[in-house]
Design an enzyme around this catalytic site. Structure first.
Site, mmCIF file in Angstrom:
data_model
loop_
_atom_site.group_PDB
_atom_site.id
_atom_site.type_symbol
_atom_site.label_atom_id
_atom_site.label_comp_id
_atom_site.label_asym_id
_atom_site.label_seq_id
_atom_site.Cartn_x
_atom_site.Cartn_y
_atom_site.Cartn_z
ATOM 1 N NE ARG A 1 5.420 68.973 37.566
ATOM 2 C CZ ARG A 1 5.224 69.574 36.384
ATOM 3 N NH1 ARG A 1 4.755 70.799 36.340
ATOM 4 N NH2 ARG A 1 5.480 68.946 35.258
ATOM 5 C CE LYS B 1 2.989 65.849 34.189
ATOM 6 N NZ LYS B 1 1.772 66.334 33.541
HETATM 7 N N1 PLP Z 1 -1.381 71.372 33.974
HETATM 8 C C1 PLP Z 1 -1.525 70.059 33.824
HETATM 9 C C2 PLP Z 1 -2.736 69.412 34.361
HETATM 10 C C3 PLP Z 1 -0.526 69.315 33.173
HETATM 11 O O1 PLP Z 1 -0.671 68.006 32.986
HETATM 12 C C4 PLP Z 1 0.607 69.966 32.677
HETATM 13 C C5 PLP Z 1 1.680 69.220 32.051
HETATM 14 O O2 PLP Z 1 2.625 68.831 32.646
HETATM 15 C C6 PLP Z 1 0.703 71.343 32.863
HETATM 16 C C7 PLP Z 1 -0.308 72.022 33.512
HETATM 17 C C8 PLP Z 1 1.907 72.091 32.382
HETATM 18 O O3 PLP Z 1 3.009 71.865 33.227
HETATM 19 P P1 PLP Z 1 4.473 71.950 32.660
HETATM 20 O O4 PLP Z 1 4.631 73.307 32.102
HETATM 21 O O5 PLP Z 1 5.345 71.750 33.856
HETATM 22 O O6 PLP Z 1 4.616 70.891 31.649
HETATM 23 C C1 COI Z 2 3.003 67.715 29.688
HETATM 24 O O1 COI Z 2 2.792 68.843 29.257
HETATM 25 O O2 COI Z 2 4.139 67.255 29.799
HETATM 26 C C2 COI Z 2 1.932 66.876 30.135
HETATM 27 O O3 COI Z 2 2.190 66.050 30.948
HETATM 28 C C3 COI Z 2 0.629 66.979 29.535
HETATM 29 C C4 COI Z 2 0.118 65.635 29.253
HETATM 30 C C5 COI Z 2 -0.724 65.041 30.267
HETATM 31 C C6 COI Z 2 -0.088 65.259 27.880
#
Ligand code: PLP
Ligand code: COI
Length: 342
Positions: free
Chosen positions: A83, A186
């Site tokens: 990612r 991200k």
């Molecule tokens: N959506 C957003 C905007 C996020 O910042 C995050 C965190 O990373 C997620 C969803 C959840 O993604 P993940 O499960 O890969 O941490």
């Molecule tokens: C995460 O879940 O790892 C995120 O990056 C969320 C965060 C912006 C606090």
């Protein structure tokens, strides 16, 4: 017993906690240098760095878990590495090779082993990989130099309620990301755009916001820093949208949902459908699974309620995910990697 610092692990917030080391690497003259270990919390970059002016910056978030067996597991690190490459590609930064990402992630956990929270405390070691344009530009164009670093912080769950239902608020007067913008990667700008509505929601007593699709305001996008899911009729339903972050937790829950016999639907989820869900939740690395108890919509002053206790499906998903992350449930999909020697 492992060598661990003294901390109030059970009450740790999701916040910055100073540790011993971080790791850094520089991209110059078209190539990545060697990984360096630093004990400084500060970095020195050019005042005209593209990260500072034009938001050429991306980050990741993943966790290391101490299991009951004492072993430390990193969850799906390769997906975070991929990612981060997509994020780099999306805003024209130098891509971090998967092997470099791995070396950095493993090294930083090994170096900070005494900060890995003990099993059973609910706390984990959060890894924050960061990539940004460090070289100067005044014109709006990509930097020629980049910095990649990873630091760690022991954390508790993002929502202080832990695995208890939270109240969230629908946002209609702000967008986090445009339909063809950067919501699927991200990058820092997405989070800057979310601060104003999130601050209002917090002041109004809500744990988070629920963003809608920017074009029509008809469909659910995501729940602040986490993806959204709903449960009904034996189905795990989660939004399909070009402007949400592909959550690795959500992908894992989709698989677990299938494994426990639910049907998985990833499709546009209309806001009008919210009322029909039996359970709803937010999921992400930081949020883990946070059940949603209430969704408030200020437009019509309406509240949808899912109850004060986590539903049975969310509870099962949560226990299975945590069980895999902590090595207590068989890792049938090979999501975890043991970090040896810590
Ligand atoms: N959506 C957003 C905007 C996020 O910042 C995050 C965190 O990373 C997620 C969803 C959840 O993604 P993940 O499960 O890969 O941490
Ligand atoms: C995460 O879940 O790892 C995120 O990056 C969320 C965060 C912006 C606090």
């Amino acid at each position: 017993m492992e060598n661990t610092i003294n901390a109030d692990w059970g009450n740790l917030p999701f916040g910055y906690f100073k540790t011993d080391y971080n790791v850094r690497c520089y991209y110059r003259d078209g190539k990545w240098g060697k990984l360096e270990i630093s004990s400084s919390e500060y970095i020195s970059i050019h005042m005209a760095a593209t990260a500072l002016h034009y938001g050429q910056e991306a980050f990741e978030g993943l966790k290391a878990y101490r299991g009951k067996d004492g072993k430390v597991r990193l969850f799906r690190w390769k997906d975070n590495a991929k990612r981060m490459r997509n994020s780099a590609d999306g805003i024209m930064m130098a891509e971090v090779p998967v092997e470099l990402f791995k070396e950095a992630a493993f090294k930083v956990v090994e170096m900070n082993a005494r900060f890995i929270p003990p099993y059973g405390t609910g706390a984990t070691l959060y890894l924050r990989p960061l990539l940004f344009g460090s070289g100067p530009q005044i014109g709006v164009k990509p930097a020629e130099e980049y910095m990649f670093m990873v630091f760690v912080s022991p954390v508790g769950p993002y929502f202080k309620e832990g695995f208890k239902p939270v109240a969230i608020e629908v946002v209609r007067d702000f967008d986090r990301a445009a339909p063809l913008g950067t919501g699927h990667i991200k990058v820092g700008g997405n989070y800057a755009a979310s601060m104003r509505p999130a601050d209002r929601a917090h002041k109004d007593g809500f744990a988070s916001v629920l963003f809608l699709d920017a074009k029509e305001k008809k469909y659910i996008d995501e729940a602040g820093p986490a993806n959204f899911y709903g449960i009904k009729d034996g189905k795990y339903i989660t939004p399909q949208s070009k402007s949400i972050l592909p959550s690795i937790t959500n992908m894992s829950l989709e698989q677990i949902a299938k494994d426990i016999g639910l049907t998985v639907e990833r499709r546009p989820v209309a806001i009008d459908e919210l009322e029909s869900f039996e359970e709803a939740g937010a999921c992400g690395t930081a949020a883990i699974i946070t059940p949603i108890g209430k969704i408030y919509d200020r437009m019509n002053d309406k509240t949808i309620e899912y109850g004060d206790a986590a539903g049975p499906v969310s509870t099962r998903l949560y226990q299975t995910l945590r069980g895999i992350q902590e090595g207590e449930i068989e890792d049938a999909h090979e999501w975890t990697t043991i970090i040896k020697g810590v």
